[in-house]
Design a protein around this motif. Structure first.
Motif, PDB file in Angstrom:
ATOM      1  N   SER A  23      49.864 -15.189  64.536  1.00 21.25           N
ATOM      2  CA  SER A  23      50.686 -15.705  65.519  1.00 21.25           C
ATOM      3  C   SER A  23      50.028 -16.991  65.961  1.00 21.25           C
ATOM      4  N   PRO A  24      49.941 -17.992  65.246  1.00 23.37           N
ATOM      5  CA  PRO A  24      49.318 -19.230  65.768  1.00 23.37           C
ATOM      6  C   PRO A  24      50.090 -19.691  66.898  1.00 23.37           C
ATOM      7  N   SER A  25      49.387 -20.672  67.752  1.00 21.38           N
ATOM      8  CA  SER A  25      50.142 -21.325  68.868  1.00 21.38           C
ATOM      9  C   SER A  25      51.391 -22.083  68.667  1.00 21.38           C
ATOM     10  N   PRO A  26      52.446 -22.080  69.238  1.00 24.60           N
ATOM     11  CA  PRO A  26      53.670 -22.972  68.885  1.00 24.60           C
ATOM     12  C   PRO A  26      53.415 -24.180  69.333  1.00 24.60           C
ATOM     13  N   THR A  27      54.055 -25.159  68.899  1.00 28.39           N
ATOM     14  CA  THR A  27      53.971 -26.791  69.327  1.00 28.39           C
ATOM     15  C   THR A  27      55.255 -26.825  69.962  1.00 28.39           C
ATOM     16  N   ILE A  28      55.232 -27.207  71.457  1.00 29.94           N
ATOM     17  CA  ILE A  28      56.191 -27.696  72.019  1.00 29.94           C
ATOM     18  C   ILE A  28      56.596 -29.067  72.082  1.00 29.94           C
ATOM     19  N   THR A  29      57.552 -29.602  71.812  1.00 31.52           N
ATOM     20  CA  THR A  29      57.969 -31.077  71.720  1.00 31.52           C
ATOM     21  C   THR A  29      59.094 -31.021  73.039  1.00 31.52           C
ATOM     22  N   ASN A  30      58.712 -31.930  73.941  1.00 31.71           N
ATOM     23  CA  ASN A  30      59.775 -32.057  75.212  1.00 31.71           C
ATOM     24  C   ASN A  30      60.215 -33.684  75.137  1.00 31.71           C
ATOM     25  N   MET A  31      61.332 -34.014  74.999  1.00 36.20           N
ATOM     26  CA  MET A  31      61.904 -35.289  75.448  1.00 36.20           C
ATOM     27  C   MET A  31      62.766 -35.153  76.753  1.00 36.20           C
TER      28      MET A  31
ATOM     29  N   ASN B  88      97.543 -26.338  76.040  1.00 35.41           N
ATOM     30  CA  ASN B  88      98.556 -26.269  76.836  1.00 35.41           C
ATOM     31  C   ASN B  88      99.409 -27.734  77.449  1.00 35.41           C
ATOM     32  N   MET B  89      99.737 -28.227  76.472  1.00 34.71           N
ATOM     33  CA  MET B  89     100.410 -29.602  76.495  1.00 34.71           C
ATOM     34  C   MET B  89      99.717 -30.620  77.461  1.00 34.71           C
ATOM     35  N   ILE B  90      98.335 -30.353  77.353  1.00 32.08           N
ATOM     36  CA  ILE B  90      97.448 -31.659  78.080  1.00 32.08           C
ATOM     37  C   ILE B  90      96.501 -31.853  77.140  1.00 32.08           C
ATOM     38  N   LYS B  91      96.518 -33.449  77.191  1.00 28.61           N
ATOM     39  CA  LYS B  91      95.694 -33.882  76.198  1.00 28.61           C
ATOM     40  C   LYS B  91      94.402 -34.336  77.099  1.00 28.61           C
ATOM     41  N   TYR B  92      93.285 -34.338  76.506  1.00 26.36           N
ATOM     42  CA  TYR B  92      92.023 -34.827  77.131  1.00 26.36           C
ATOM     43  C   TYR B  92      90.895 -35.098  76.098  1.00 26.36           C
ATOM     44  N   HIS B  93      90.386 -36.358  76.675  1.00 24.70           N
ATOM     45  CA  HIS B  93      89.067 -36.750  75.691  1.00 24.70           C
ATOM     46  C   HIS B  93      88.201 -37.612  76.862  1.00 24.70           C
ATOM     47  N   ASN B  94      87.093 -37.534  76.426  1.00 22.21           N
ATOM     48  CA  ASN B  94      85.781 -38.073  76.994  1.00 22.21           C
ATOM     49  C   ASN B  94      84.989 -38.694  75.889  1.00 22.21           C
ATOM     50  N   TYR B  95      85.200 -39.735  75.838  1.00 26.02           N
ATOM     51  CA  TYR B  95      84.199 -40.396  74.763  1.00 26.02           C
ATOM     52  C   TYR B  95      83.126 -41.232  75.128  1.00 26.02           C
ATOM     53  N   SER B  96      81.786 -40.855  74.847  1.00 24.99           N
ATOM     54  CA  SER B  96      80.520 -41.772  75.629  1.00 24.99           C
ATOM     55  C   SER B  96      79.752 -42.306  74.582  1.00 24.99           C
ATOM     56  N   HIS B  97      79.304 -43.273  74.781  1.00 23.72           N
ATOM     57  CA  HIS B  97      78.454 -44.202  73.911  1.00 23.72           C
ATOM     58  C   HIS B  97      77.575 -44.504  74.674  1.00 23.72           C
ATOM     59  N   MET B  98      75.900 -44.228  74.357  1.00 24.87           N
ATOM     60  CA  MET B  98      75.076 -44.510  75.432  1.00 24.87           C
ATOM     61  C   MET B  98      73.465 -45.010  74.750  1.00 24.87           C
ATOM     62  N   LEU B  99      72.906 -45.810  75.311  1.00 19.75           N
ATOM     63  CA  LEU B  99      71.367 -46.017  75.175  1.00 19.75           C
ATOM     64  C   LEU B  99      70.854 -45.036  75.792  1.00 19.75           C
ATOM     65  N   VAL B 100      69.811 -44.394  75.112  1.00 22.48           N
ATOM     66  CA  VAL B 100      68.839 -43.544  75.847  1.00 22.48           C
ATOM     67  C   VAL B 100      67.598 -43.980  75.652  1.00 22.48           C
ATOM     68  N   VAL B 101      66.675 -43.807  76.568  1.00 17.17           N
ATOM     69  CA  VAL B 101      65.344 -44.130  76.647  1.00 17.17           C
ATOM     70  C   VAL B 101      64.455 -42.872  77.327  1.00 17.17           C
ATOM     71  N   GLY B 102      63.341 -42.554  76.990  1.00 18.49           N
ATOM     72  CA  GLY B 102      62.650 -41.497  77.468  1.00 18.49           C
ATOM     73  C   GLY B 102      61.166 -41.568  77.122  1.00 18.49           C
ATOM     74  N   ILE B 103      60.643 -40.455  77.245  1.00 17.99           N
ATOM     75  CA  ILE B 103      59.165 -40.204  77.000  1.00 17.99           C
ATOM     76  C   ILE B 103      59.264 -38.777  76.418  1.00 17.99           C
ATOM     77  N   VAL B 104      58.151 -38.786  75.291  1.00 17.12           N
ATOM     78  CA  VAL B 104      57.997 -37.462  74.520  1.00 17.12           C
ATOM     79  C   VAL B 104      56.422 -36.949  74.817  1.00 17.12           C
ATOM     80  N   ARG B 105      56.705 -35.491  74.979  1.00 24.30           N
ATOM     81  CA  ARG B 105      55.334 -34.771  74.931  1.00 24.30           C
ATOM     82  C   ARG B 105      55.298 -33.800  73.959  1.00 24.30           C
ATOM     83  N   ARG B 106      53.862 -33.580  73.436  1.00 23.75           N
ATOM     84  CA  ARG B 106      53.742 -32.713  72.472  1.00 23.75           C
ATOM     85  C   ARG B 106      52.371 -31.792  73.046  1.00 23.75           C
ATOM     86  N   PHE B 107      52.510 -30.536  72.923  1.00 26.31           N
ATOM     87  CA  PHE B 107      51.419 -29.810  73.354  1.00 26.31           C
ATOM     88  C   PHE B 107      51.608 -28.336  72.862  1.00 26.31           C
ATOM     89  N   LYS B 108      50.565 -27.592  72.735  1.00 27.43           N
ATOM     90  CA  LYS B 108      50.302 -26.206  72.286  1.00 27.43           C
ATOM     91  C   LYS B 108      50.420 -25.387  73.522  1.00 27.43           C
TER      92      LYS B 108
END
Length: 274
Positions: free
Chosen positions: A30-38, A248-268
């Motif tokens: 059971s080696p230590s798992p790697t966690i990847t967080n964005m 139920n005779m109701i039409k719905y939509h939500n279309y999203s187009h997005m630019l994403v930016v962030g930080i990635v961390r990896r650790f055991k």
């Protein structure tokens, strides 16, 4: 009694050796798992239609926060993924005489199995995601029914592909993720039914409906690239989220187009053993 006491030290030493061997074996198996967080911030465009509130199409800006965590153990084929998403948007029709304010919280739990692994450079995983959504849509004009609730539970097949490559003396990574719900439950009023009738008078009118690709075809996908900068890993990409329903005779939509930016961390995670 004398014979027992004479053998006690030997038994004690053997017990200690067995415990130590078991501990070493457990660590090997059971080696230590790697966690990847964005952690991602998304900014983009949202297009909304909800015929329960209005027959008009609305469009405007959306802001989204995503916390994305993957837990993977090196010698195992299965991995676990947890995703929290929160978004808010403000949209208007062409006449610009009203505003839709929308908000949503979504939580997804996924299990993926590794199907392809080529030299740890290209990997392909597939599995299932269980997702719960809770949100609202509010019309600033008001009226008898100024708001709409969003509640849903879904099961979605998912796939994740990653490709790592060397560039500028660092390892960069492309990542693509896809999910499409196939079965679930959703809450919706019937056309012309008020929330007062549902919650105060208890008039049920098919308000909990089965969701499937024929009445609510939806899709979410994201493409990102990880860019190492010294000791920090920056990620940039595109998120497309296309949610729709005709129930139920109701039409719905939500279309999203997005630019994403962030930080990635990896650790055991280090196992703490006695």
């Amino acid at each position: 009694m004398k014979t027992i006491f004479n053998h006690t030290p030997i038994a004690y030493v053997l017990a200690c050796l067995l415990m130590q061997a078991h501990s070493l074996l457990a660590q090997t198996e059971s080696p230590s798992p790697t966690i990847t967080n964005m952690k991602l911030i998304g900014i983009g465009h949202s297009a909304i239609l909800d015929t329960y509130l209005s027959q008009e199409h609305y469009s405007g800006a959306e802001l989204r926060f995503t916390d994305h965590t993957t837990r993977q153990t090196d010698n195992r084929q299965w991995s676990t993924q947890l995703v929290h998403q929160v978004y808010i948007s403000s949209t208007t029709p062409r006449s610009d005489d009203n505003t839709f304010l929308a908000g949503m919280y979504s939580f997804g739990y996924s299990r993926h199995r590794k199907l392809v692994n080529i030299d740890n450079r290209f990997t392909l995983k597939a599995g299932l995601t269980a997702e719960a959504d809770a949100g609202f849509l509010y019309s600033t004009v008001g009226g008898n029914n100024p708001a709409q609730a969003r509640l849903a539970l879904n099961i979605a097949p998912t796939a994740v592909a990653t490709y790592s490559f060397p560039l500028l003396k660092h390892t960069w990574q492309l990542r693509y993720e896809l999910a499409a719900p196939i079965l679930g439950l959703m809450f919706t009023p019937n056309f012309g039914q008020s929330y007062y009738e549902i919650f105060s008078r208890g008039d049920y009118d098919n308000n909990i409906r089965l969701a499937h690709p024929f009445n609510s075809p939806s899709l979410r996908h994201m493409l990102t690239i990880e860019i190492p900068i010294r000791k920090t890993t920056l990620t940039l990409g595109y998120l497309g989220d296309y949610q729709q329903a005709d129930v139920n005779m109701i039409k719905y939509h939500n279309y999203s187009h997005m630019l994403v930016v962030g930080i990635v961390r990896r650790f055991k995670i280090k196992d703490i053993r006695p």
